[in-house]
Design a protein around this motif. Structure first.
Motif, short mmCIF file in Angstrom:
data_model
loop_
_atom_site.label_atom_id
_atom_site.label_comp_id
_atom_site.label_asym_id
_atom_site.label_seq_id
_atom_site.Cartn_x
_atom_site.Cartn_y
_atom_site.Cartn_z
N GLU A 13 0.83 -1.19 0.00
CA GLU A 13 0.00 0.00 0.00
C GLU A 13 0.87 1.25 0.00
O GLU A 13 1.99 1.25 0.52
CB GLU A 13 -0.92 0.00 1.24
N ARG A 14 0.36 2.28 -0.63
CA ARG A 14 1.00 3.60 -0.58
C ARG A 14 0.57 4.29 0.70
O ARG A 14 -0.59 4.14 1.13
CB ARG A 14 0.58 4.43 -1.79
N ASP A 25 -8.80 7.24 0.47
CA ASP A 25 -9.59 7.66 -0.69
C ASP A 25 -8.75 8.38 -1.75
O ASP A 25 -9.29 8.88 -2.74
CB ASP A 25 -10.74 8.57 -0.25
N ALA A 26 -7.43 8.39 -1.56
CA ALA A 26 -6.55 9.02 -2.55
C ALA A 26 -6.52 8.18 -3.82
O ALA A 26 -6.63 6.95 -3.75
CB ALA A 26 -5.14 9.18 -1.99
N VAL A 40 -6.11 0.38 -1.64
CA VAL A 40 -7.36 -0.01 -0.99
C VAL A 40 -8.56 0.65 -1.68
O VAL A 40 -9.67 0.10 -1.68
CB VAL A 40 -7.33 0.33 0.52
N ARG A 41 -8.35 1.79 -2.31
CA ARG A 41 -9.45 2.43 -3.05
C ARG A 41 -9.85 1.56 -4.24
O ARG A 41 -11.05 1.36 -4.49
CB ARG A 41 -9.03 3.82 -3.51
N LEU A 42 -8.86 1.05 -4.98
CA LEU A 42 -9.16 0.15 -6.10
C LEU A 42 -9.90 -1.08 -5.59
O LEU A 42 -10.88 -1.54 -6.21
CB LEU A 42 -7.87 -0.27 -6.80
#
Length: 220
Positions: free
Chosen positions: A67-68, A73-74, A79-81
């Protein structure tokens, strides 16, 4: 070792089916299952197809290979994908264990062994965020390392933000790994790694601790 598919749609179908089988087996034998997802362009269609898997998602925990260190939500957040492409419909009942902020080691350890791990690969041969140029890469690639996660400094990868990644020792504590590869350039990287090139992906290809399926298709 290289499974060749005519296009990325067929590759996604094969990968999704393989993951579904692994999760179903975990549910059958342990009553729960764990899936390690990944970011980038490789897994999107696999996630789409997994949404049709007929399993009890409420007993599945999903985490990420890396993870970055950005807000969830960035646009850069893996995790957003995951939430946009996988955690929809019945899959929304699954539990997500984000890697950032970094979870308690006990929470991650409780998922072991992972039932299925999805990985992509960069043209530099990196997997997860085990990236060439990291001064501590050898620690992350130690198959006997005690740490399940490793911090990755900013300045590496695209985008060049700080990251957290599962270590090789964590990735090897799984029942199956699915490595998603598209395009001729990446096929050449796999060939170089299999021939002995010192690339991070070789660490997962050369071991015999966990089965690895390398699924390849031409790019769109």
């Amino acid at each position: 070792m290289l499974e060749t598919y005519p296009n990325t749609h067929a590759l996604a179908e094969a990968a999704a089916h393989g993951v579904e089988v692994c999760l179903a087996q975990g549910l059958k034998t342990r009553g729960r299952a764990s899936l390690v997802g990944t970011g980038g362009r490789s897994p999107g269609e696999v996630y789409d197809r997994l949404r049709d898997a007929r399993i009890d998602w409420a007993r599945v925990i999903v985490t990420l290979s890396d993870e970055r260190c950005v807000a969830p939500d960035a646009p850069e957040a893996n995790v957003r994908l995951l939430r946009e492409r996988l955690m929809q419909g019945p899959v929304a009942r699954a539990h997500v264990l984000p890697l950032w902020p970094e979870p308690e080691a006990a929470a991650l350890k409780a998922l072991l062994p992972f039932d299925a791990v999805l990985l992509g690969m960069g043209e530099d041969g990196h997997i997860a965020s085990l990236i060439p140029g990291d001064p501590d890469l050898a620690l992350g690639l130690d198959p006997a390392g005690a740490a399940l996660t490793r911090p990755v400094p900013a300045g590496l990868g695209k985008p060049p933000v700080a990251r957290i990644t599962l270590s090789l020792s964590a990735l090897l504590q799984s029942r199956a790994v699915f490595l998603l590869v598209a395009g001729e350039a990446k096929r050449e990287v796999i060939a170089r790694a299999q021939a002995g090139a010192d690339l991070p992906v070789r660490s997962i290809l050369a071991q015999d601790q966990v089965p690895v399926r390398v699924l390849w298709a031409p790019s769109h």
